[in-house]
Motif scaffolding. Structure first.
Motif, PDB file in Angstrom:
ATOM      1  N   SER A 335     -10.342  -6.254  83.641  1.00 12.93           N
ATOM      2  CA  SER A 335      -9.418  -6.599  82.549  1.00 12.93           C
ATOM      3  C   SER A 335      -8.640  -5.372  82.102  1.00 12.93           C
ATOM      4  O   SER A 335      -7.466  -5.479  81.697  1.00 12.93           O
ATOM      5  CB  SER A 335     -10.186  -7.209  81.365  1.00 12.93           C
ATOM      6  N   LEU A 336      -9.262  -4.181  82.183  1.00 14.17           N
ATOM      7  CA  LEU A 336      -8.521  -2.949  81.907  1.00 14.17           C
ATOM      8  C   LEU A 336      -7.435  -2.751  82.960  1.00 14.17           C
ATOM      9  O   LEU A 336      -6.289  -2.391  82.651  1.00 14.17           O
ATOM     10  CB  LEU A 336      -9.484  -1.762  81.905  1.00 14.17           C
ATOM     11  N   TRP A 337      -7.766  -3.005  84.204  1.00 20.55           N
ATOM     12  CA  TRP A 337      -6.801  -2.923  85.318  1.00 20.55           C
ATOM     13  C   TRP A 337      -5.637  -3.883  85.080  1.00 20.55           C
ATOM     14  O   TRP A 337      -4.461  -3.514  85.220  1.00 20.55           O
ATOM     15  CB  TRP A 337      -7.543  -3.236  86.616  1.00 20.55           C
ATOM     16  N   ILE A 341      -1.651  -2.818  84.493  1.00 25.44           N
ATOM     17  CA  ILE A 341      -0.622  -3.302  85.419  1.00 25.44           C
ATOM     18  C   ILE A 341       0.427  -4.125  84.674  1.00 25.44           C
ATOM     19  O   ILE A 341       1.640  -3.927  84.834  1.00 25.44           O
ATOM     20  CB  ILE A 341      -1.255  -4.145  86.549  1.00 25.44           C
ATOM     21  N   ALA A 342      -0.039  -5.091  83.835  1.00 28.79           N
ATOM     22  CA  ALA A 342       0.901  -5.966  83.117  1.00 28.79           C
ATOM     23  C   ALA A 342       1.784  -5.168  82.173  1.00 28.79           C
ATOM     24  O   ALA A 342       2.972  -5.479  81.999  1.00 28.79           O
ATOM     25  CB  ALA A 342       0.126  -7.037  82.347  1.00 28.79           C
ATOM     26  N   LEU A 346       0.605   1.457  84.822  1.00 26.71           N
ATOM     27  CA  LEU A 346       0.463   1.766  86.236  1.00 26.71           C
ATOM     28  C   LEU A 346       1.640   1.122  86.956  1.00 26.71           C
ATOM     29  O   LEU A 346       2.216   0.148  86.459  1.00 26.71           O
ATOM     30  CB  LEU A 346      -0.857   1.214  86.784  1.00 26.71           C
ATOM     31  N   PRO A 347       2.020   1.644  88.125  1.00 29.08           N
ATOM     32  CA  PRO A 347       3.142   1.029  88.860  1.00 29.08           C
ATOM     33  C   PRO A 347       2.906  -0.464  89.076  1.00 29.08           C
ATOM     34  O   PRO A 347       1.837  -0.876  89.536  1.00 29.08           O
ATOM     35  CB  PRO A 347       3.137   1.801  90.187  1.00 29.08           C
ATOM     36  N   TYR A 348       3.904  -1.264  88.712  1.00 29.99           N
ATOM     37  CA  TYR A 348       3.740  -2.714  88.792  1.00 29.99           C
ATOM     38  C   TYR A 348       3.602  -3.170  90.239  1.00 29.99           C
ATOM     39  O   TYR A 348       4.352  -2.764  91.120  1.00 29.99           O
ATOM     40  CB  TYR A 348       4.926  -3.429  88.147  1.00 29.99           C
ATOM     41  N   GLN A 352      -1.662  -6.770  92.774  1.00 31.34           N
ATOM     42  CA  GLN A 352      -2.687  -6.175  91.909  1.00 31.34           C
ATOM     43  C   GLN A 352      -2.867  -6.999  90.627  1.00 31.34           C
ATOM     44  O   GLN A 352      -3.991  -7.166  90.141  1.00 31.34           O
ATOM     45  CB  GLN A 352      -2.318  -4.737  91.559  1.00 31.34           C
ATOM     46  N   LEU A 353      -1.773  -7.509  90.085  1.00 39.93           N
ATOM     47  CA  LEU A 353      -1.875  -8.344  88.886  1.00 39.93           C
ATOM     48  C   LEU A 353      -2.625  -9.633  89.199  1.00 39.93           C
ATOM     49  O   LEU A 353      -3.483 -10.076  88.418  1.00 39.93           O
ATOM     50  CB  LEU A 353      -0.476  -8.663  88.360  1.00 39.93           C
ATOM     51  N   TYR A 354      -2.319 -10.235  90.339  1.00 38.87           N
ATOM     52  CA  TYR A 354      -3.035 -11.438  90.765  1.00 38.87           C
ATOM     53  C   TYR A 354      -4.536 -11.168  90.870  1.00 38.87           C
ATOM     54  O   TYR A 354      -5.364 -11.871  90.275  1.00 38.87           O
ATOM     55  CB  TYR A 354      -2.519 -11.911  92.132  1.00 38.87           C
ATOM     56  N   VAL A 355      -4.897 -10.134  91.637  1.00 37.37           N
ATOM     57  CA  VAL A 355      -6.313  -9.855  91.901  1.00 37.37           C
ATOM     58  C   VAL A 355      -7.061  -9.501  90.621  1.00 37.37           C
ATOM     59  O   VAL A 355      -8.139 -10.042  90.328  1.00 37.37           O
ATOM     60  CB  VAL A 355      -6.456  -8.719  92.936  1.00 37.37           C
ATOM     61  N   SER A 356      -6.510  -8.595  89.826  1.00 35.59           N
ATOM     62  CA  SER A 356      -7.209  -8.144  88.612  1.00 35.59           C
ATOM     63  C   SER A 356      -7.354  -9.270  87.596  1.00 35.59           C
ATOM     64  O   SER A 356      -8.419  -9.442  86.978  1.00 35.59           O
ATOM     65  CB  SER A 356      -6.479  -6.957  87.987  1.00 35.59           C
ATOM     66  N   ALA A 357      -6.292 -10.076  87.412  1.00 33.55           N
ATOM     67  CA  ALA A 357      -6.356 -11.174  86.443  1.00 33.55           C
ATOM     68  C   ALA A 357      -7.327 -12.251  86.895  1.00 33.55           C
ATOM     69  O   ALA A 357      -8.097 -12.789  86.085  1.00 33.55           O
ATOM     70  CB  ALA A 357      -4.960 -11.768  86.242  1.00 33.55           C
TER      71      ALA A 357
END
Length: 468
Positions: A335-337, A341-342, A346-348, A352-357
């Motif tokens: 959730s910190l990741w 990202i959002a 960190l570079p969008y 990465q947003l898909y995986v972390s969320a």
């Protein structure tokens, strides 16, 4: 304190019909959550079709929460006093009425009124959706299946959220804009070219939900008994505290109150976040379909993991705390990741947003059935309707608080993603610092081993332990 006589059911037995009860209850809870999550995933479409704003969608979602809060006392009393059959019949009729109203008119002014009333009625059922799973599991399933049964029903409700997240955007088209004329100052006028198709898709979506409500009502009338003829466990056959004694026990047990508060905060934050992913991630170019895929994948991953973890916890009893702590370490990290990202700290990166969320929301979702069991174990012999209604109240307060934050007049709500990180960190610290008791499991285990069943003083002895 006045001593009560707590009765012990002499016959312990399980019935094959418990699987029908599990299936039907799960379908009810999934269907109810599909109704509650109808509007969030198709926000951009209904804003175009009905002329709504983001705040209109949030207001309608809040009406569902309001229904749950106002119906809370009635719902918990119905569960404890009238029993499961009466409760689920009322649930089924209310769902049919709710979905019937929502699908009654295509006129945007009439629709706003009927949709608001329908959402309120659906919200009234939220009390039952939240409180029923552990009660059904306790009444129908033996100790070795209780956590799994609770998990199936709880996760079925979240599967409903996930289904709505992906089916809604598939059933209702995105707005398609076209330049129709050039005006002075080189300004173009935009017009929606698929308004009729969007409205047709929306009405079909609502009609299907109404039809499912009717089918589930018929199935519930046909067979949904209050409880089996014989209890599946020792504790299922024991009577509960009176309401006066129950409230006294709750408010004198700081550990129990803390568990209820943290559980409510986590569920309120997660369910609200899932319903408005479309709005939160819109500033970074996420379409409502892509946001819907995140919601769907989060729920499905959480449901699969939740079932596996619940089954593991049933087989290896009294291991809830270490399992939950391990899950929270993963949720906190991912959730910190997601938040970094959002927020583009960190570079969008879309993947990465898909995986972390998906991982953070999925694992948090998977933890909820275990939290139910932790609270039920710690609260025994408090009636299930009371303790789960209190958890529901906290959940609704924080869910409404989450939605209230969306009324802040800013165009970018990505900062709300940080609430997932904060609530998971709070859950981890609370669980780490508080002891977890297994009152109900200890009684059932002792009775199963036969040590207590032949002891005439069993009932009073064990209930004294539970009341400490």
């Amino acid at each position: 304190m006045t001593e009560e006589k707590h009765l012990l059911e002499p016959t312990i037995k399980t019935y094959p019909s418990r699987w029908w009860i599990l299936l039907l209850t799960s379908l009810h809870l999934a269907h109810q959550n599909i109704g509650l999550n109808t509007w969030g995933p198709i926000t951009q479409s209904v804003k175009t079709v009905y002329g709504w704003q983001d705040t209109t969608v949030v207001f309608i979602l809040n009406m569902g929460r309001a229904g749950s809060i106002l119906y809370m006392c009635v719902g918990s009393l119905t569960l404890d006093k009238a029993g499961l059959r009466v409760t689920m019949l009322i649930f089924s009729v209310t769902m049919l009425l709710s979905n019937g109203l929502r699908s009654f008119s295509r006129d945007k002014d009439v629709a706003l009124i009927l949709v608001t009333i329908g959402e309120f009625l659906n919200g009234c059922n939220g009390v039952i959706s939240f409180a029923a799973p552990p009660i059904v599991a306790e009444k129908w399933f033996p100790p070795g299946e209780r956590i799994t049964a609770t998990a199936v029903m709880v996760l079925a409700a979240y599967v409903g959220d996930g289904v709505a997240s992906i089916v809604g955007p598939k059933a209702v088209e995105n707005p398609e804009l076209q330049n129709i004329s050039a005006l002075h100052n080189s300004t173009w006028t935009m017009e929606v070219t698929n308004g009729d198709e969007m409205l047709d898709g929306l009405m079909y979506y609502l009609y299907v939900q109404c039809g499912l409500s009717l089918a589930l009502l018929i199935a519930t009338v046909a067979y949904y008994p209050d409880k089996p003829s014989a209890a599946p466990s020792t504790t299922a056959g024991m009577s509960r505290l009176t309401y006066k004694e129950a409230f006294k026990k709750i408010f004198t047990n700081k550990h129990l109150v803390s568990l209820v508060l943290v559980f409510g905060v986590m569920v309120g934050t997660y369910t609200s976040w899932v319903q408005v992913i479309d709005i939160i991630y819109d500033p970074i170019g996420f379409s409502q379909l892509n946001a819907g895929w995140i919601g769907f994948s989060t729920v499905m991953a959480g449901s699969a993991l939740g079932f596996i973890v619940a089954r593991f916890s049933d087989i290896f009893m009294k291991r809830l705390k270490p399992v939950l702590l391990s899950m929270f370490i993963l949720v906190i990290s991912t959730s910190l990741w997601t938040s970094l990202i959002a927020g583009e700290f960190l570079p969008y990166s879309a993947w990465q947003l898909y995986v972390s969320a998906i991982v953070s929301g999925g694992v948090l979702n998977a933890s909820f059935p275990l939290w139910y069991e932790v609270i039920c174990e710690a609260s025994f012999p408090i009636p299930g309707g009371i303790i789960n209604a209190m958890s529901d109240f906290v959940f609704l307060v924080f869910a409404n608080g989450f939605f209230a934050l969306m009324y802040i007049p800013v165009s970018d709500h990505r900062w709300l993603t940080w609430t997932m990180f904060v609530c998971s960190l709070t859950g981890f610290l609370t669980l780490l610092l508080l002891p977890v008791s297994y009152i109900r499991t200890d009684i059932d285990t002792e009775a199963k081993e036969g040590d207590a069943c032949h002891n005439n003083g069993f009932d009073s002895m064990e209930m004294d332990i539970a009341l400490r």
